[in-house]
Enzyme design. Structure first.
Site, PDB file in Angstrom:
ATOM      1  N   ALA A  74       0.825  -1.214   0.000  1.00 34.02           N
ATOM      2  CA  ALA A  74       0.000   0.000   0.000  1.00 34.02           C
ATOM      3  C   ALA A  74       0.856   1.260   0.000  1.00 34.02           C
ATOM      4  O   ALA A  74       0.599   2.201  -0.768  1.00 34.02           O
ATOM      5  CB  ALA A  74      -0.935  -0.008   1.210  1.00 34.02           C
ATOM      6  N   GLU A  75       1.886   1.295   0.840  1.00 30.54           N
ATOM      7  CA  GLU A  75       2.723   2.495   0.898  1.00 30.54           C
ATOM      8  C   GLU A  75       3.492   2.690  -0.405  1.00 30.54           C
ATOM      9  O   GLU A  75       3.671   3.809  -0.865  1.00 30.54           O
ATOM     10  CB  GLU A  75       3.688   2.454   2.084  1.00 30.54           C
ATOM     11  CG  GLU A  75       4.496   3.724   2.180  1.00 30.54           C
ATOM     12  CD  GLU A  75       4.744   4.220   3.584  1.00 30.54           C
ATOM     13  OE1 GLU A  75       5.408   5.262   3.694  1.00 30.54           O
ATOM     14  OE2 GLU A  75       4.285   3.604   4.547  1.00 30.54           O
ATOM     15  N   THR A  76       3.917   1.593  -1.003  1.00 23.82           N
ATOM     16  CA  THR A  76       4.609   1.690  -2.290  1.00 23.82           C
ATOM     17  C   THR A  76       3.694   2.310  -3.343  1.00 23.82           C
ATOM     18  O   THR A  76       4.077   3.261  -4.036  1.00 23.82           O
ATOM     19  CB  THR A  76       5.081   0.297  -2.748  1.00 23.82           C
ATOM     20  OG1 THR A  76       6.018  -0.215  -1.797  1.00 23.82           O
ATOM     21  CG2 THR A  76       5.723   0.350  -4.127  1.00 23.82           C
ATOM     22  N   SER A  79       2.797   5.984  -2.582  1.00 21.53           N
ATOM     23  CA  SER A  79       3.965   6.843  -2.773  1.00 21.53           C
ATOM     24  C   SER A  79       4.245   7.078  -4.252  1.00 21.53           C
ATOM     25  O   SER A  79       4.581   8.199  -4.657  1.00 21.53           O
ATOM     26  CB  SER A  79       5.205   6.215  -2.125  1.00 21.53           C
ATOM     27  OG  SER A  79       5.076   6.195  -0.726  1.00 21.53           O
TER      28      SER A  79
END
Length: 161
Positions: A74-76, A79
């Site tokens: 999710a953060e990848t 971002s």
């Protein structure tokens, strides 16, 4: 792991970065952690980022997909979306990540799709839906990134959270 694959970027974005001598697919990869987890970004734009990740190798002791692996995916994705929105003059830094895990997955591949909730001048927020191969929702996440000015002296055009 580590094999090359083509990421689908909008042509005008590829052209903008190429004019500056920047290899966009390398710059907006999942990074070293993403490589270890075998995250493959398939499509990337400010409007939508799509990637896959295998469950195997990313499990917790009970054999289920690790919640932290879903958080990394999710953060990848969020971002990368934030970096695409910020463009070459900004870097994206994650400041808040929230994940709700809906169901366990023991095998196969999960797919994450990030779409913007908010795209401003200094912050972005993306919702990321992670689904299994039967298109059942595994996790819903929300990532907010701060958009900071890139440091031209350091040669940074963008960096993930």
């Amino acid at each position: 792991m580590g094999e090359q694959h083509a990421v689908k970027f909008p042509q005008e974005v590829l052209d903008e970065y190429a004019a500056l001598g920047i290899d966009l697919p390398s710059l907006f990869s999942a990074g070293h952690l993403g490589e270890r987890m075998d995250i493959k970004i398939l499509e990337a734009s400010a409007e939508r980022v799509v990637a896959t990740m295998p469950v195997e190798g990313n499990t917790q002791p009970y054999g289920l997909l690790h919640g932290g692996a879903s958080a990394v995916l999710a953060e990848t994705l969020g971002s990368v979306g934030a970096m695409m929105h910020g463009g070459i003059t900004k870097i994206a830094v994650g400041v808040d990540l929230n994940c709700t895990h809906h169901r366990g997955v023991r095998s196969g591949v999960v797919t994450g799709v990030a779409t913007p909730v908010h795209r401003g001048r200094s912050t972005t927020t993306y919702e990321v839906v992670i689904s299994d191969e039967q298109e059942r929702r595994v996790c819903t996440a929300r990532l907010t990134c701060l958009l900071r000015d890139a440091d031209p002296a350091a040669g940074q055009a963008g960096a993930g959270a």
